[in-house]
Write an enzyme that holds these catalytic residues in place. Structure first.
Site, mmCIF file in Angstrom:
data_model
loop_
_atom_site.group_PDB
_atom_site.id
_atom_site.type_symbol
_atom_site.label_atom_id
_atom_site.label_comp_id
_atom_site.label_asym_id
_atom_site.label_seq_id
_atom_site.Cartn_x
_atom_site.Cartn_y
_atom_site.Cartn_z
ATOM 1 N N HIS A 282 -2.891 11.008 -2.049
ATOM 2 C CA HIS A 282 -2.935 12.094 -2.889
ATOM 3 C C HIS A 282 -4.233 11.656 -3.858
ATOM 4 C CE1 HIS A 282 -1.966 9.007 -6.104
ATOM 5 N NE2 HIS A 282 -0.950 8.276 -5.293
ATOM 6 N N CYS A 296 1.458 4.522 -2.228
ATOM 7 C CA CYS A 296 0.698 5.482 -1.829
ATOM 8 C C CYS A 296 -0.883 5.316 -1.413
ATOM 9 C CB CYS A 296 0.768 6.939 -2.665
ATOM 10 S SG CYS A 296 2.220 7.443 -3.328
#
Length: 321
Positions: A282, A296
């Site tokens: 992301h 992440c």
């Protein structure tokens, strides 16, 4: 005649005494005049011979003394010469040492000046964040040629260019400071780029070098600076977790074209593409040069926009290693 003979004898005795340093006794008989002229004549002849002998002894003694004085003088001259030669040699050695020290000092000063000049030139040659100019535009164009993401070669060293420079430094194994110095310029000139480990088409995340690669038909077409899990434990919603990005081969199974808030209250994710559990690639406004996420894979928002424009749709392979 008697008086003359006595004077000669006395003189000879004095000469012998003076030459030999020994006292000579004169007997009473020698001092008494003889009664006959024959005795006087005989005594006169003997005294003359003794005088000659005494004179010869004195000459020999004087010659020996003169020879000794000459020998002493020669030795003194030789010693003086040796002392002068030793003094000259010591002075020459001292001068040589002084010259060597002066030359060494001059060399050290020259080396210090050269080093300072090289460092100054290196600093002047560095390109840093915020710099502007044609040289920045040329650098940006070279980064684009090599597949490091730069929006435009506008001659402004901004945040996106910094991300591209750091990605290059990571791939080249250099310090990750975003400063384009001699080593980074050399990497640019040499065209340092990463190579796909899996081939095909998809996304690859190199955890060791902290970069994300977009691969088409086995060729890396884009390289992004990335930041994955830092390996530290953290607490969220009353539970403890470890900030770990798992390695393995996955695929995109979910995506959100917008802002997605973390279900664990860990912040916002820009246009995330999930590939395993709650782990996604992301966008984020903070992409440091080291692992810093909760698990992440972060890239810049501009990088995430490019990934969306490229594709990475549902089912796209994601290899993490």
């Amino acid at each position: 005649m008697t008086i003359g003979t006595l004077g000669v004898v006395a003189l000879a005795a004095a000469l012998v005494t003076a030459g030999s340093g020994e006292a000579v006794e004169t007997t009473a008989d020698a001092a008494t005049p003889s009664a006959t002229s024959d005795t006087e004549g005989s005594g006169g002849l003997l005294s003359a011979a003794g005088l000659e002998s005494a004179l010869d002894a004195r000459r020999i003694a004087e010659q020996e003394q003169a020879a000794e004085r000459r020998a002493d003088a020669a030795r003194a001259a030789e010693q003086a010469k040796a002392r002068e030669e030793a003094r000259a040699e010591a002075e020459a050695e001292a001068n040589a040492e002084a010259k060597a020290r002066a030359e060494a000092k001059a060399r050290a000063q020259a080396e210090a000046r050269a080093k300072a000049e090289a460092e100054r030139e290196a600093r002047l040659a560095e390109i840093t964040l915020g710099e502007r100019g044609e040289h920045v535009a040329r650098m940006q164009e070279r980064l684009r040629e090599l597949g490091y993401q730069v929006g435009a070669a506008d001659g402004v060293y901004g945040a996106e260019t910094w991300q591209a420079v750091v990605a290059l430094q990571k791939v080249a194994g250099l310090g990750r400071d975003g400063v384009v110095g001699p080593a980074t310029k050399k990497a640019l000139d040499n065209g340092v780029v990463p190579v796909s480990r899996f081939g095909g088409t998809g996304v690859e995340v190199d955890l060791g070098r902290q970069v994300l690669l977009i691969v088409e038909n086995g060729t890396v077409i884009r390289t992004f600076n990335a930041s994955s899990g830092n390996g530290e434990s953290y607490e969220a919603l009353g539970a403890r977790y470890v900030a770990h990005t798992p390695s393995g081969s996955y695929s995109v199974y979910r995506q959100v074209d917008g802002i997605r808030e973390s279900s664990l209250d860990l912040g916002s994710m820009y246009r995330p593409k999930y590939f395993t559990g709650g782990i996604a690639v992301h966008g984020s406004p903070s992409i440091p040069a080291y692992p810093a996420s909760h698990g992440c894979v972060r890239v810049s928002n501009a990088a995430m926009d490019w990934i969306w424009s490229w594709g990475a749709s549902i089912g796209t392979p994601v290899h993490v290693y």
